[in-house]
Design a protein around this motif. Structure first.
Motif, PDB file in Angstrom:
ATOM      1  N   ARG A 496       0.862  -1.199   0.069  1.00  0.00           N
ATOM      2  CA  ARG A 496      -0.058   0.129   0.195  1.00  0.00           C
ATOM      3  C   ARG A 496       0.896   1.356   0.019  1.00  0.00           C
ATOM      4  N   ARG A 497       2.204   1.292   0.300  1.00  0.00           N
ATOM      5  CA  ARG A 497       3.167   2.431   0.574  1.00  0.00           C
ATOM      6  C   ARG A 497       2.964   3.448  -0.476  1.00  0.00           C
ATOM      7  N   ASP A 498       3.272   2.872  -2.008  1.00  0.00           N
ATOM      8  CA  ASP A 498       3.356   3.889  -2.805  1.00  0.00           C
ATOM      9  C   ASP A 498       1.865   4.414  -3.271  1.00  0.00           C
ATOM     10  N   HIS A 499       0.859   3.321  -3.470  1.00  0.00           N
ATOM     11  CA  HIS A 499      -0.465   3.575  -3.506  1.00  0.00           C
ATOM     12  C   HIS A 499      -0.966   4.945  -2.688  1.00  0.00           C
ATOM     13  N   ARG A 500      -0.767   4.922  -1.453  1.00  0.00           N
ATOM     14  CA  ARG A 500      -1.086   5.793  -0.321  1.00  0.00           C
ATOM     15  C   ARG A 500      -0.259   7.178  -0.383  1.00  0.00           C
ATOM     16  N   ALA A 501       1.270   6.768  -0.897  1.00  0.00           N
ATOM     17  CA  ALA A 501       1.901   8.103  -1.091  1.00  0.00           C
ATOM     18  C   ALA A 501       1.662   9.100  -2.209  1.00  0.00           C
ATOM     19  N   ARG A 502       0.975   8.397  -3.009  1.00  0.00           N
ATOM     20  CA  ARG A 502       0.512   9.061  -4.349  1.00  0.00           C
ATOM     21  C   ARG A 502      -0.873  10.047  -3.768  1.00  0.00           C
ATOM     22  N   GLU A 503      -1.497   9.677  -2.904  1.00  0.00           N
ATOM     23  CA  GLU A 503      -2.635  10.503  -2.429  1.00  0.00           C
ATOM     24  C   GLU A 503      -2.120  11.353  -1.289  1.00  0.00           C
ATOM     25  N   TYR A 504      -1.108  10.982  -0.536  1.00  0.00           N
ATOM     26  CA  TYR A 504      -0.702  11.975   0.756  1.00  0.00           C
ATOM     27  C   TYR A 504       0.555  12.786   0.324  1.00  0.00           C
ATOM     28  N   GLY A 505       1.252  12.217  -0.221  1.00  0.00           N
ATOM     29  CA  GLY A 505       2.665  12.750  -0.606  1.00  0.00           C
ATOM     30  C   GLY A 505       3.729  11.668  -0.283  1.00  0.00           C
ATOM     31  N   PHE A 506       5.039  11.995  -0.368  1.00  0.00           N
ATOM     32  CA  PHE A 506       6.049  11.124  -0.414  1.00  0.00           C
ATOM     33  C   PHE A 506       7.054  11.628   0.431  1.00  0.00           C
ATOM     34  N   PRO A 507       7.623  10.712   1.606  1.00  0.00           N
ATOM     35  CA  PRO A 507       8.533  11.057   2.380  1.00  0.00           C
ATOM     36  C   PRO A 507       9.941  11.406   1.608  1.00  0.00           C
ATOM     37  N   GLY A 508      10.550  12.563   2.249  1.00  0.00           N
ATOM     38  CA  GLY A 508      11.585  13.176   1.762  1.00  0.00           C
ATOM     39  C   GLY A 508      11.216  14.157   0.755  1.00  0.00           C
ATOM     40  N   THR A 509       9.923  14.293  -0.127  1.00  0.00           N
ATOM     41  CA  THR A 509       9.462  15.243  -0.942  1.00  0.00           C
ATOM     42  C   THR A 509       8.785  15.997  -0.199  1.00  0.00           C
ATOM     43  N   ASP A 510       7.712  15.440   0.788  1.00  0.00           N
ATOM     44  CA  ASP A 510       6.740  16.402   1.228  1.00  0.00           C
ATOM     45  C   ASP A 510       6.742  16.389   2.883  1.00  0.00           C
ATOM     46  N   ASP A 511       7.900  16.250   3.337  1.00  0.00           N
ATOM     47  CA  ASP A 511       8.093  16.321   4.807  1.00  0.00           C
ATOM     48  C   ASP A 511       7.697  17.648   5.450  1.00  0.00           C
ATOM     49  N   ALA A 512       7.589  18.613   4.817  1.00  0.00           N
ATOM     50  CA  ALA A 512       7.126  20.014   5.320  1.00  0.00           C
ATOM     51  C   ALA A 512       5.607  19.742   5.524  1.00  0.00           C
ATOM     52  N   LEU A 513       4.945  19.336   4.332  1.00  0.00           N
ATOM     53  CA  LEU A 513       3.489  19.122   4.683  1.00  0.00           C
ATOM     54  C   LEU A 513       3.262  18.058   5.744  1.00  0.00           C
ATOM     55  N   PHE A 514       3.895  16.808   5.694  1.00  0.00           N
ATOM     56  CA  PHE A 514       3.550  16.147   6.790  1.00  0.00           C
ATOM     57  C   PHE A 514       3.783  16.415   8.104  1.00  0.00           C
ATOM     58  N   ARG A 515       4.881  17.513   8.176  1.00  0.00           N
ATOM     59  CA  ARG A 515       5.021  18.088   9.751  1.00  0.00           C
ATOM     60  C   ARG A 515       4.078  18.938   9.922  1.00  0.00           C
ATOM     61  N   ARG A 516       3.224  19.656   8.817  1.00  0.00           N
ATOM     62  CA  ARG A 516       2.226  20.560   8.925  1.00  0.00           C
ATOM     63  C   ARG A 516       0.872  19.930   9.554  1.00  0.00           C
ATOM     64  N   ILE A 517       0.527  18.860   8.724  1.00  0.00           N
ATOM     65  CA  ILE A 517      -0.607  18.245   8.981  1.00  0.00           C
ATOM     66  C   ILE A 517      -0.751  16.866   9.845  1.00  0.00           C
ATOM     67  N   SER A 518       0.346  16.299  10.152  1.00  0.00           N
ATOM     68  CA  SER A 518       0.464  15.313  11.009  1.00  0.00           C
ATOM     69  C   SER A 518       0.205  15.676  12.694  1.00  0.00           C
ATOM     70  N   PRO A 519      -0.927  14.896  13.168  1.00  0.00           N
ATOM     71  CA  PRO A 519      -1.269  15.345  14.463  1.00  0.00           C
ATOM     72  C   PRO A 519      -0.225  15.178  15.426  1.00  0.00           C
ATOM     73  N   ILE A 520       0.513  14.209  15.380  1.00  0.00           N
ATOM     74  CA  ILE A 520       1.690  13.892  16.375  1.00  0.00           C
ATOM     75  C   ILE A 520       2.487  15.443  16.837  1.00  0.00           C
ATOM     76  N   HIS A 521       2.748  16.189  15.723  1.00  0.00           N
ATOM     77  CA  HIS A 521       3.535  17.458  15.937  1.00  0.00           C
ATOM     78  C   HIS A 521       2.878  18.554  16.404  1.00  0.00           C
ATOM     79  N   HIS A 522       1.373  18.336  16.941  1.00  0.00           N
ATOM     80  CA  HIS A 522       0.560  19.366  17.356  1.00  0.00           C
ATOM     81  C   HIS A 522      -0.204  19.047  18.722  1.00  0.00           C
ATOM     82  N   VAL A 523       0.316  17.935  19.302  1.00  0.00           N
ATOM     83  CA  VAL A 523      -0.322  17.369  20.614  1.00  0.00           C
ATOM     84  C   VAL A 523      -0.508  18.300  21.673  1.00  0.00           C
ATOM     85  N   ASP A 524       0.487  19.194  21.811  1.00  0.00           N
ATOM     86  CA  ASP A 524       0.190  20.318  22.870  1.00  0.00           C
ATOM     87  C   ASP A 524      -1.093  21.276  22.667  1.00  0.00           C
ATOM     88  N   ARG A 525      -1.731  21.364  21.685  1.00  0.00           N
ATOM     89  CA  ARG A 525      -2.850  22.258  21.350  1.00  0.00           C
ATOM     90  C   ARG A 525      -4.033  21.346  21.830  1.00  0.00           C
TER      91      ARG A 525
END
Length: 593
Positions: A496-525
């Motif tokens: 499923r990895r590439d299939h899902r990455a085509r929808e969500y983005g690829f590690p190494g390419t879309d890391d800034a997006l992942f940090r922005r939208i991944s809940p684990i980075h915003h738990v303090d809120r």
């Protein structure tokens, strides 16, 4: 007085009808929670159980030449299906025995001697196309797959297979596979397209199937395998065709189209203006199956107030088949069911966002009803007018419910489906916030008591809501949701990895997006109390996603309750698990809303 939460688990369903070779019997699936294979006379009488697994039967297919059946079972929802073959007068025989391997059933040969299927036994990242001789169990690997493959149809002369490569949610490729040589030929197309329910024509010269090739919506088309040209057979304006079936004599066509989440069944002579079939539950129709004499059409029908059951169409008249009362064991009065209504609101960019809205019975309490926003998974999916015991349970408990189809949902055309991909994902969260504002403005709703609940991708929406929109949500329930897109793509099933990455983005390419939208980075809120539920055999969103978000919440002394389930996959199927789930969800929202 609310209905006891465990009652909702005991509602039964009957689905997936298939006529016997002589048309006198209907094979089907029935049960509550763990459906099994059954047979009954074609009028609904004389039911008899054919399978006795302590697992859910996932699919059922009858041989075109006789009454042999093949069905699939996995282990605890791990999606690694094994095939079981039942010949008349014999005991069921398991014909695959590789519990770590996915087996995806494809098609019978016309003579019933062989089956074609996809499996990932060579390398779990890839689905290969294989054939099996049923008399001997001998297997041949025809094609080593480039990704996720399925086999929807075997040509009438036995020489070719139609194969679909599921490249992404919005991009499938259609291949023709030579059964003798294994040579695969890509069917040309001018741009990315989706394909579904693809079958060879009776003379084997073309394929009929659903596709949005050259169109915004899925149409029933005749596809030329040599050129890829798709000629529309049926294409309703502004609606997806989601299923079709041509009678064995080739004269009568049945189609199901998606009208804003409702199903429209049409049956009539091929090439004519076929009428919509009335007299059905206002809801969903599926599982079209013609009798061998082309006279009767069996199908599954359901609605928000009607659990799934099997119906028959004949000469323009429809009727439900006799079956035991699906609510008898639950002890629930169907008059308590509530049918949601379609609503819309406008998002930040003017896009109209559809959804379903339901209020509990009776007048609103002082200050208004508490409410729950329920978000579907996928994201390439759609909340429909189907029967949902969990939604009816929430309504019974006194909660209003809003079920949005935010951008990225199916059923509204290709542009809407693609509108949340990769960097556009935050736009879907804006749709959610606009829906919450619409809900809060309703006079019967308490704007201070609005919770959120979702499953899988919808679980990510829940976690994103309480981390990125913390001021909007009073309580939250997350079923097996995504906490971190990076760890999801590292740990999800390798196929499923590439299939899902085509929808969500690829590690190494879309890391800034992942940090922005991944809940684990915003738990303090996080402010809202959170209930998290997850199964240990989930191949899609591994339990690590919930483990890490719960740990992060606990470290920050946030209110969180974690319900872990042993022997459960991507969804809670087993009745004892569902009893726990319903009780936990009701308790969480009653306590915090």
């Amino acid at each position: 007085m609310p209905i006891a939460t465990d009652a909702w688990v005991r509602i039964s369903a009957a689905t997936s009808p298939s006529f016997s070779k002589d048309g006198r019997t209907l094979f089907h699936l029935r049960g509550a929670g763990l459906p099994q294979v059954w047979a009954m006379d074609a009028d609904g009488s004389n039911p008899r159980q054919l399978s006795f697994h302590d697992e859910k039967v996932a699919f059922l297919r009858r041989c075109p030449a006789d009454d042999r059946l093949i069905w699939g079972v996995d282990a605890g929802g791990d999606e690694r299906q094994q095939f079981v073959l039942l010949a008349p007068g014999s005991e069921p025989l398991q014909i695959t025995d590789a519990p770590d391997v996915i087996h995806d059933f494809g098609a019978w040969s016309v003579d019933g001697a062989r089956i074609a299927f996809a499996c990932n036994d060579r390398d779990e990242r890839f689905h290969d196309i294989c054939l099996m001789e049923l008399a001997t169990g001998a297997r041949v690997r025809l094609l080593e797959g480039p990704g996720i493959l399925t086999v929807p149809s075997w040509s009438p002369d036995g020489t070719r297979l139609a194969v679909i490569e599921d490249h992404s949610s919005t991009d499938q490729r259609l291949w023709i596979l030579d059964v003798v040589t294994g040579a695969a030929t890509l069917v040309q197309r001018p741009s990315p397209a989706r394909y579904a329910s693809v079958r060879w024509t009776g003379d084997g010269t073309a394929l009929n199937g659903l596709t949005d090739q050259d169109a915004a919506f899925m149409r029933l088309c005749r596809i030329d395998p040599a050129t890829g040209a798709a000629t529309a057979i049926y294409a309703p304006e502004g609606r997806d065709v989601e299923a079709w079936s041509l009678s064995p004599d080739g004269k009568t066509l049945a189609t199901i189209e998606n009208d804003r989440g409702y199903a429209v069944l049409r049956v009539g002579e091929l090439g004519t203006d076929r009428p919509a079939v009335g007299g059905l539950p206002v809801g969903i129709v599926a599982d079209l199956s013609w009798s061998p004499d082309s006279v009767r059409l069996a199908f599954t029908a359901q609605g928000p107030g009607a659990p799934p059951g099997i119906w028959l169409w004949q000469a323009g008249i429809v009727r439900p088949l006799v079956r035991p009362d699906p609510l008898a064991e639950a002890g629930i009065d169907p008059a308590t069911f509530i049918e949601p209504r379609l609503v819309e609101w406008t998002s930040f960019d003017g896009t109209r966002i559809p959804g379903w809205f339901a209020l509990p019975h009776g007048p609103a309490p002082a200050g208004g009803f508490p409410s729950v926003v329920w978000v579907h998974g996928g994201p390439a999916s759609q909340t429909r007018a189907n029967f949902r015991a969990d939604i009816q349970m929430l309504l019974s408990q006194g909660f209003a419910v809003l079920m949005p189809n935010i951008r990225g949902s199916t059923g509204y055309g290709r542009a809407y489906l693609e509108a949340d991909e990769v960097g556009k994902r935050p736009d879907a969260m804006a749709d959610l916030a606009a829906g919450r504002a619409w809900l809060a403005a309703q006079p019967s709703i308490d704007p201070e008591r609005i919770g959120i609940m979702g499953q899988s991708y919808g679980g990510w929406v829940v976690l994103a809501a309480v981390t990125l929109q913390p001021e909007l949500w009073k309580a939250a329930v997350n079923y097996y949701g995504i906490a971190d897109f990076v760890t999801l793509l590292e740990r999800t099933g390798p196929w499923r990895r590439d299939h899902r990455a085509r929808e969500y983005g690829f590690p190494g390419t879309d890391d800034a997006l992942f940090r922005r939208i991944s809940p684990i980075h915003h738990v303090d809120r996080v402010v809202a109390p959170v209930l998290v539920l997850h199964g240990d055999r989930d191949p899609r969103v591994p339990m690590h996603e919930s483990d890490q978000i719960v740990q992060a919440l606990e470290q920050r002394q946030k209110q969180v309750r974690y319900e872990r389930f042993t022997y459960a996959g991507h969804g809670f199927i087993r009745p004892d698990h569902r009893v726990r789930v319903y009780a936990a969800v009701a308790d969480h929202f009653v306590t915090h809303l």
